[in-house]
Motif scaffolding. Structure first.
Motif, PDB file in Angstrom:
ATOM      1  N   SER A  99       0.843  -1.201   0.000  1.00 24.60           N
ATOM      2  CA  SER A  99       0.000   0.000   0.000  1.00 24.60           C
ATOM      3  C   SER A  99       0.879   1.252   0.000  1.00 24.60           C
ATOM      4  O   SER A  99       0.938   1.985   0.967  1.00 24.60           O
ATOM      5  CB  SER A  99      -0.948  -0.010   1.192  1.00 24.60           C
ATOM      6  OG  SER A  99      -0.204  -0.116   2.375  1.00 24.60           O
ATOM      7  N   GLU A 154      -1.200   3.349  -5.072  1.00 25.82           N
ATOM      8  CA  GLU A 154      -2.624   3.565  -4.845  1.00 25.82           C
ATOM      9  C   GLU A 154      -3.151   4.623  -5.808  1.00 25.82           C
ATOM     10  O   GLU A 154      -4.230   4.481  -6.379  1.00 25.82           O
ATOM     11  CB  GLU A 154      -2.881   4.013  -3.400  1.00 25.82           C
ATOM     12  CG  GLU A 154      -2.532   2.993  -2.361  1.00 25.82           C
ATOM     13  CD  GLU A 154      -3.515   1.854  -2.315  1.00 25.82           C
ATOM     14  OE1 GLU A 154      -4.670   2.030  -2.757  1.00 25.82           O
ATOM     15  OE2 GLU A 154      -3.133   0.777  -1.848  1.00 25.82           O
ATOM     16  N   ARG A 200      -8.615  -1.589  -5.491  1.00 23.03           N
ATOM     17  CA  ARG A 200      -7.476  -2.078  -4.710  1.00 23.03           C
ATOM     18  C   ARG A 200      -7.506  -3.599  -4.627  1.00 23.03           C
ATOM     19  O   ARG A 200      -6.507  -4.255  -4.802  1.00 23.03           O
ATOM     20  CB  ARG A 200      -7.503  -1.462  -3.307  1.00 23.03           C
ATOM     21  CG  ARG A 200      -6.421  -1.956  -2.401  1.00 23.03           C
ATOM     22  CD  ARG A 200      -5.072  -1.428  -2.854  1.00 23.03           C
ATOM     23  NE  ARG A 200      -4.034  -1.893  -1.962  1.00 23.03           N
ATOM     24  CZ  ARG A 200      -3.076  -2.722  -2.310  1.00 23.03           C
ATOM     25  NH1 ARG A 200      -3.012  -3.189  -3.517  1.00 23.03           N
ATOM     26  NH2 ARG A 200      -2.156  -3.083  -1.448  1.00 23.03           N
TER      27      ARG A 200
END
Length: 124
Positions: free
Chosen positions: A37, A42, A52
């Motif tokens: 992450s 992202e 995601r």
């Protein structure tokens, strides 16, 4: 005798190329499914319109089964298996580039034709 050996070698290369494409598809799925992450990643996933979380690999079975034969057919039509034994690097790279440009287009078209409902296919 030499023709038969060449045909055998080309067939072995076709099988290996198909297996390499299947391995690349699997590794890409694993990398995409286990992205750390990081904010930059992202942002990129959001920019491309992706989610995601991705669907289980079972949902990509049709695409996976299309990758292997389509990749071999695309390489065949690009003349990848008909080049001389000592082909130039430029020719090899160009044929590989053309095949890697055509393969995703052919894969998307095949998925579109096989699946009427494409709303559950991830775009990233």
């Amino acid at each position: 005798m030499l023709r038969r050996q060449r045909e055998l070698r080309v067939n072995v290369h076709r099988v290996i190329d198909g297996l390499l494409c299947a391995l690349a598809f699997s590794v890409a799925y694993l990398i995409r499914g286990n992205l750390p992450s990081w904010p930059a990643l992202e942002w990129l996933v959001g920019l491309l319109g992706g989610e995601r979380e991705i669907l289980p690999f079972n949902e990509y079975r049709t695409a996976f089964l299309l990758v292997v034969p389509v990749s071999v057919v695309v390489l065949h039509f690009q003349g990848y298996y008909n080049r001389p034994a000592l082909a130039s690097r430029r020719q090899t790279v160009w044929q590989s580039f053309k095949a890697s440009f055509i393969l995703p287009i052919a894969l998307v078209m095949g998925l579109f034709l096989l699946r009427g409902d494409t709303s559950d296919v991830a775009r990233s």
